[in-house]
Design an enzyme around this catalytic site. Structure first.
Site, mmCIF file in Angstrom:
data_model
loop_
_atom_site.group_PDB
_atom_site.id
_atom_site.type_symbol
_atom_site.label_atom_id
_atom_site.label_comp_id
_atom_site.label_asym_id
_atom_site.label_seq_id
_atom_site.Cartn_x
_atom_site.Cartn_y
_atom_site.Cartn_z
ATOM 1 N N ASN A 154 -1.441 -45.646 -26.100
ATOM 2 C CA ASN A 154 -1.693 -45.633 -27.648
ATOM 3 C C ASN A 154 -3.388 -46.028 -27.904
ATOM 4 O OD1 ASN A 154 -1.658 -45.484 -30.396
ATOM 5 N ND2 ASN A 154 -0.119 -46.955 -30.833
ATOM 6 N N ASP A 155 -4.160 -44.840 -27.578
ATOM 7 C CA ASP A 155 -5.590 -44.914 -27.870
ATOM 8 C C ASP A 155 -5.826 -45.352 -29.261
ATOM 9 O OD1 ASP A 155 -5.715 -44.120 -25.100
ATOM 10 O OD2 ASP A 155 -6.395 -42.204 -25.561
ATOM 11 N N CYS A 156 -5.095 -45.486 -30.069
ATOM 12 C CA CYS A 156 -5.477 -45.881 -31.327
ATOM 13 C C CYS A 156 -5.482 -47.457 -31.538
ATOM 14 C CB CYS A 156 -4.261 -45.659 -32.382
ATOM 15 S SG CYS A 156 -4.086 -43.699 -32.705
#
Length: 192
Positions: A154-156
């Site tokens: 989850n690159d966020c």
């Protein structure tokens, strides 16, 4: 009885193009993603395992660093890999290789030598997978879980100092089981 033909077709096309139809992926500084390309190979594995192995050998494992970490982004055929610092990228190869061997029965693949991105060293595929696990072993936080680092899948999520990733912990367990099964498949109980 209806048959699902769209999902295999979509998986095959995504693998062949590996998201390269989007111009921003192969121009500028991004290239292809290590994690993304492993996931594309996983989707194609039941339908075209031999093509997927070629990508794994020639491209994906070749942008892994000797430390076990993988370049987050790379340009196929250019020898250019960039970035790092992600908690999960390097672990995806264990799943891809295990699925390839499971689908193809090609145990010889595990002993094929593959180079590392940052050195002239070459080692067998199993060694690449072992180094990925060892890299994660050295990147843990106060609770013994993998550090979040730059981000996980989850690159966020942006890492705070000492933050740990439950997602990467689960992926690490899956990758460790995959590598264990590969050692067992070649009769190496000590490695398993």
């Amino acid at each position: 009885m209806p048959f699902n033909t769209f999902a295999p077709y979509q998986s095959a096309i995504t693998f062949i193009c590996s998201r390269s139809l989007a111009p921003y992926l192969l121009t500028g500084t991004r290239g292809l993603g290590y994690r993304d390309s492993n996931q594309d190979a996983l989707g194609a594995m039941p339908y075209q395992p031999y093509a997927a192995s070629k990508q794994l050998i020639a491209t994906l494992l070749g942008v892994q660093r000797a430390s076990g970490e993988a370049c987050h982004d790379f340009f196929p055929g250019a020898g250019v890999g960039r970035g790092g610092g992600y908690s999960d990228d390097h672990l995806w190869a264990g799943l891809s290789v295990q699925w390839y061997v499971q689908e193809s029965g090609d145990l010889g693949f595990l002993s094929e030598p593959v180079g590392y991105h940052d050195s002239g060293e070459r080692s067998p595929v199993l060694d690449h997978l072992e180094r990925a696990l060892q890299f994660s072993d050295g990147q843990v936080g106060g609770h013994g879980l993998p550090l979040l680092r730059t981000a996980d899948w989850n690159d966020c999520l942006n890492a705070f100092p000492g933050a740990e990733s439950l997602f990467t912990a689960g992926l690490y367990c899956a990758a460790a089981r995959a590598v264990e099964s590969l050692y067992r498949a070649v009769g190496d109980e000590a490695g398993a």
